[in-house]
Enzyme design. Sequence first.
Site, PDB file in Angstrom:
ATOM      1  N   GLU A 260       0.932  -1.219   0.042  1.00  6.19           N
ATOM      2  CA  GLU A 260      -0.002   0.003   0.105  1.00  6.19           C
ATOM      3  C   GLU A 260       0.870   1.322  -0.177  1.00  6.19           C
ATOM      4  OE1 GLU A 260      -3.037  -2.234   3.203  1.00  6.19           O
ATOM      5  OE2 GLU A 260      -2.038  -0.528   3.665  1.00  6.19           O
ATOM      6  N   LYS A 262       2.450   4.701   1.562  1.00  2.00           N
ATOM      7  CA  LYS A 262       2.425   5.356   2.832  1.00  2.00           C
ATOM      8  C   LYS A 262       2.330   6.579   2.733  1.00  2.00           C
ATOM      9  CE  LYS A 262       5.393   5.405   6.986  1.00  2.00           C
ATOM     10  NZ  LYS A 262       4.350   6.674   7.335  1.00  2.00           N
ATOM     11  N   ARG A 267      -2.449   9.734  10.909  1.00  2.00           N
ATOM     12  CA  ARG A 267      -3.328   8.527  11.195  1.00  2.00           C
ATOM     13  C   ARG A 267      -4.232   8.691  12.042  1.00  2.00           C
ATOM     14  NH1 ARG A 267      -0.322   2.724  12.767  1.00  2.00           N
ATOM     15  NH2 ARG A 267      -2.186   1.480  12.716  1.00  2.00           N
ATOM     16  N   ARG A 282      -3.393   9.526  16.512  1.00  3.28           N
ATOM     17  CA  ARG A 282      -2.586   8.387  16.926  1.00  3.28           C
ATOM     18  C   ARG A 282      -2.080   8.541  18.400  1.00  3.28           C
ATOM     19  NH1 ARG A 282       1.814   7.489  12.898  1.00  3.28           N
ATOM     20  NH2 ARG A 282       2.609   6.010  14.488  1.00  3.28           N
ATOM     21  N   GLU A 312      -5.524   7.236   7.089  1.00  2.00           N
ATOM     22  CA  GLU A 312      -4.683   8.622   6.978  1.00  2.00           C
ATOM     23  C   GLU A 312      -5.605   9.612   6.356  1.00  2.00           C
ATOM     24  OE1 GLU A 312      -1.126   9.359   7.609  1.00  2.00           O
ATOM     25  OE2 GLU A 312      -0.814   7.251   8.483  1.00  2.00           O
ATOM     26  N   PHE A 352      -7.313   2.062   5.701  1.00  2.00           N
ATOM     27  CA  PHE A 352      -6.450   0.815   5.331  1.00  2.00           C
ATOM     28  C   PHE A 352      -6.916  -0.296   6.176  1.00  2.00           C
ATOM     29  CE2 PHE A 352      -3.647   3.594   7.771  1.00  2.00           C
ATOM     30  CZ  PHE A 352      -3.458   2.927   8.811  1.00  2.00           C
ATOM     31  N   ARG A 427       5.129  -3.216  17.429  1.00  2.00           N
ATOM     32  CA  ARG A 427       5.903  -2.792  16.318  1.00  2.00           C
ATOM     33  C   ARG A 427       6.556  -4.263  15.794  1.00  2.00           C
ATOM     34  NH1 ARG A 427       7.520   2.206  14.691  1.00  2.00           N
ATOM     35  NH2 ARG A 427       7.594   3.012  16.809  1.00  2.00           N
ATOM     36  N   LYS A 433       7.804  -0.702   6.873  1.00  2.00           N
ATOM     37  CA  LYS A 433       7.550   0.449   5.997  1.00  2.00           C
ATOM     38  C   LYS A 433       9.066   0.941   4.991  1.00  2.00           C
ATOM     39  CE  LYS A 433       8.461   3.168  10.063  1.00  2.00           C
ATOM     40  NZ  LYS A 433       7.888   4.329  10.739  1.00  2.00           N
TER      41      LYS A 433
END
Length: 567
Positions: A260, A262, A267, A282, A312, A352, A427, A433
Amino acid sequence: MTDFKEFADVCKQIEHISSSLEMTDVVSDMLKSISTEELPVVTHFVMGDVFPAWSVEQLGVGTSLLYSALSESSGLSLKEIEDLVRSTGDIGETAVAALGKKKKNKKKNQASLSFFSEDAASVSISIMDVFERFLDISRYSGAGSQSSKMRNLQFLFNSSSSEEARYLARLTIEDLRIGVGEGIVRDAISKAFDVPAGDIERGFMLTNDLGLVAVAAKEGGIEEISKLRMELDRPIKMMLAQVTPSIEAAIKDLGMLAVEWKFDGARVQIHKKGDSINIFSRRLENVTLSLPDIVEAVKLHVKADSAILEGEAVAVDENGAPRAFQDILKRFRRKYDVETMVREIPLTLNLFDILYLNGDVLMDQSLLRRREQLVACVENCDSIKVDEQVLTDDVNVVNDIYAAALNGGHEGVMLKNPEASYSPGKRGKNWLKKKPIMETLDLVVIAAEWGYGKRANLIGSYALACFDPEDGKFLPIGKVATGFSDEQLAELTEVFSELIIGESGREIELKPDVVFEIAFEEIQKSTNYGSGYALRFPRLVNVREDKSPEEAETIDRIESIYLSQRG
């Protein structure tokens, strides 16, 4: 009810412990010893929080108000309080010293307490007394709110011993400084109520509230924990992405990729319950009132009775091209004349993910299954759409998408494991990313220095830290003093003046709250900083108002970059 003194005694004990296991034991014993009513409060207090992260309640006490409250409660002048902050380097030690030197001025103290129709000096305060006063403080707004907050703080300090005041003062600015983070509290709940840590973690992922999890663990163990559910309008932590050094490495790690764009945006997590829409940043701040265009788009084009969506928000110009990130922040900060800002800086929403749909929690499902349901309930239009996604393990295809994203003015690509579930706040390699080689770091400001000469009244040099998620500590990695305009320094000085928790000469210690995006030439090994690393030629790129301190770069990420530099 448990006296606040008992909590302060435990904090003092923990403050002198370096072992995480020993800290866990002490916290566990405390959690077992208190009532069910006190349990969620103490669970948050021991981490230095007053309210859970999702709560709309914000204590909102800056250091200037705290200094004034200590001045009034101790009888010392404001200058004497400021001098104590400089000499002790800590607001907690300042409170100890100030109340230890308390001047005998009964008339003044009694006048300050008449609002409560009780003599605070004659009573001890319980943990719940402190929480209820904090709750009152959080709800004051408008004319006269500062004086009302002040009276509550005075009551608390006048009811406290100097030792209690140490932790009361720190708690007031939500920086307890005893080294207890979410991991220690999770393990302490597990030990206290004999529930596996994995079940505690699962409950936390669903609720974003260790206080709720602790109560469930105490009242019914695993069975009660299993009943915890994700709820609308209680935002959860957002899943995070790890940087990949290359597209080839991502394919090696994951095989088939869900690719996708970025986006260069902010966000958001959107909670829809009928026509009631709430939007969270976020940092889990409710930004609904600042984004009426996004609210309307969700009402019109998300065909679901209830849903939790992620996406986003991107600021666009008249040609649909992305605008500067700072323009997005203007929209998120705007509280007045919002409609004018909507016209000046329109937003589009690129969705997303979907975590909840019509009563069903989806986060355990695969990304592909979640996406099917997202696509099915969203009508794409100019203002809102589901982000395009391509499944591939072909390097050339990914490179083409990456180039298209960069040519479109965006940051790069997201490379996701199509079979992965959604892991709140985590994470890892399930989300990667890829951005251009000139990488920047998001680092937390933990200290600073006052400037010289014409900048003597400005904070002009900032100490930076990365994050260690294992123990919740911020590890120093260097300082930045370049990349700032005078106007920006003035704005930042105003912000940081309310975050000062210690001062010594020109040096000030700050509550970790603000995240800087920092460019650098190289990461070097260093014994000068607690992280073991230092940045060569750091400079400010952006102030990341959308990021929380816990979203800063991890020490593992710093080490990874250092090793990659060496080939």
